[in-house]
Scaffold this motif. Structure first.
Motif, short mmCIF file in Angstrom:
data_model
loop_
_atom_site.label_atom_id
_atom_site.label_comp_id
_atom_site.label_asym_id
_atom_site.label_seq_id
_atom_site.Cartn_x
_atom_site.Cartn_y
_atom_site.Cartn_z
N ASP A 178 0.82 -1.21 0.00
CA ASP A 178 0.00 0.00 0.00
C ASP A 178 0.85 1.25 0.00
N VAL A 179 2.01 1.17 0.64
CA VAL A 179 2.93 2.31 0.75
C VAL A 179 4.33 1.80 0.44
N VAL A 180 5.00 2.46 -0.50
CA VAL A 180 6.37 2.10 -0.87
C VAL A 180 7.24 3.34 -0.71
N LYS A 181 8.39 3.15 -0.07
CA LYS A 181 9.41 4.21 0.02
C LYS A 181 10.65 3.68 -0.65
N VAL A 182 11.25 4.46 -1.56
CA VAL A 182 12.45 4.03 -2.27
C VAL A 182 13.37 5.23 -2.41
N ALA A 214 -0.95 2.85 -2.81
CA ALA A 214 -1.65 4.12 -2.68
C ALA A 214 -0.68 5.28 -2.68
N ILE A 215 0.50 5.05 -2.12
CA ILE A 215 1.52 6.10 -2.00
C ILE A 215 2.87 5.50 -2.35
N ALA A 227 6.40 12.46 -3.28
CA ALA A 227 5.41 11.39 -3.13
C ALA A 227 4.41 11.45 -4.27
N VAL A 228 4.04 10.27 -4.74
CA VAL A 228 3.04 10.11 -5.79
C VAL A 228 1.84 9.38 -5.19
N CYS A 229 0.65 9.93 -5.40
CA CYS A 229 -0.58 9.28 -4.93
C CYS A 229 -1.70 9.62 -5.90
N ALA A 230 -2.91 9.11 -5.64
CA ALA A 230 -4.01 9.31 -6.58
C ALA A 230 -4.36 10.79 -6.76
N ALA A 231 -4.17 11.58 -5.70
CA ALA A 231 -4.53 13.00 -5.76
C ALA A 231 -3.50 13.84 -6.49
N ASP A 273 -9.19 2.33 1.49
CA ASP A 273 -9.79 3.34 0.61
C ASP A 273 -9.45 4.75 1.07
N ALA A 274 -9.44 4.96 2.38
CA ALA A 274 -9.07 6.28 2.91
C ALA A 274 -7.62 6.61 2.58
N LEU A 275 -6.75 5.62 2.69
CA LEU A 275 -5.35 5.83 2.36
C LEU A 275 -5.20 6.17 0.88
N ARG A 276 -5.95 5.47 0.05
CA ARG A 276 -5.84 5.71 -1.39
C ARG A 276 -6.31 7.11 -1.77
N SER A 277 -7.20 7.68 -0.99
CA SER A 277 -7.70 9.02 -1.29
C SER A 277 -7.08 10.08 -0.39
#
Length: 316
Positions: A178-182, A214-215, A227-231, A273-277
């Protein structure tokens, strides 16, 4: 800590960093990427459990004391190694580290997330090195229904073979997370010549996954993070500090990221879903505290992340 209390399960290596500085002096510090993430969460006051692979030896005892002092609990079976692993870090004049390793990794049978595990974090060596890597992948897939999955590839080229071999392990975990840091350095090794943020955008679409992360956060060392996310996308600058060394900086960032999402009630399978948004302002505030935490770590020797009282309150 009560077994039913909401907590984060961190899965991966704890080892001793044997650090050789540019002036020829040496020192030993407990470390290991997942252990450093767990340590950061413990110092931030979170209930965190670490599934590790320690020996019942002097270095293992050193690590157990180090973890306990920051409130990190080891899961049963974490002391099953023949000997505690060692990472030898050589620092250049800027404090940046290169590594070689004497390491084994396995996951104790029965290690699993429970109904109160808000998130499972893994990464680095534990997600690639057999015999434990396959068990880690299975644990992550089993935990995904009820837990947020966070992942940091934290590449170690001297252990992971070719980039192509490493990606065969890394990309399925990216797709499951759900969350990736690189880090930008990891992206450069894994995808030579690629633009790091473009790789983050690709991972956020995770080909073959139901949804993908999601992130996805790319850390840029002293230049901050994106950071890249849906928003959309957000970028934060890193505070300017005098760097002692960079050991544990990315792990501090990762631990602070998990903490920030927990603080905003964005962890747990039912919060996917909350994390994705997630709102860009919220994500920016979380990242600002991540870079602040990492800046404190690089300003002192070894993997020595801050405690909560040392961080600014950036709750959005």
């Amino acid at each position: 800590m009560p077994s039913h209390a909401p907590h984060v399960l961190v899965v991966g290596e704890a080892l001793v960093d044997e650090v050789r500085r540019a002036d020829g002096t040496t020192a030993e510090h407990p470390g290991g990427s997942p252990a450093n993430v767990a340590l950061t969460l413990g110092r931030l006051g979170r209930d965190v459990r670490l599934a590790a692979h320690l020996g019942r030896d002097e270095r293992g005892e050193q690590i157990r004391t180090w973890l306990a002092d920051s409130g990190v609990a080891l899961t049963p079976g974490s002391d099953g190694a023949a000997a505690t692993s060692v990472a030898r870090a050589v620092l250049d004049g800027s404090g940046a580290a290169t590594y070689d390793f004497a390491i084994t990794w396995d996951l104790a049978p029965g290690t699993a997330a429970t109904g109160s595990t808000l998130a499972v974090h893994t990464g680095s060596i534990a997600a690639v090195l057999e015999p434990g890597a396959s068990a880690v992948h299975d644990l992550v897939l089993a935990a995904r229904e009820r837990s947020t999955i966070t992942y940091d590839p934290n590449a170690r080229p001297s252990l992971m073979g070719t980039p192509e071999a490493a990606l065969a392990r890394i990309e399925p975990l990216v797709a499951a997370a759900d969350v990736v840091k690189v880090s930008d350095e990891d992206v450069e090794w894994l995808y030579p010549g690629a633009e790091p943020v473009e790789v983050a955008r690709t991972w956020a679409r995770a080909p073959g996954a139901e949804q993908g992360p999601a992130i996805v956060v790319v850390t840029l060392g002293g230049e901050g993070a994106v950071a890249v996310c849906a928003a959309g996308e957000v970028r934060v600058e890193a505070p300017r500090v005098d760097v002692v060394d960079t050991v544990g900086a990315g792990d501090t960032f990762m631990g602070a990221l998990i903490d920030g999402l927990w603080e905003r009630d964005l962890l747990g399978g039912d919060r996917r879903d909350a994390l994705r948004s997630v709102d860009l302002d919220v994500l920016t505030a979380v990242l600002e505290r991540c870079v602040a935490a990492a800046a404190i770590t690089v300003s002192r020797a070894g993997a020595n992340p801050p405690r909560r009282a040392e961080l600014p309150n950036t709750h959005a």
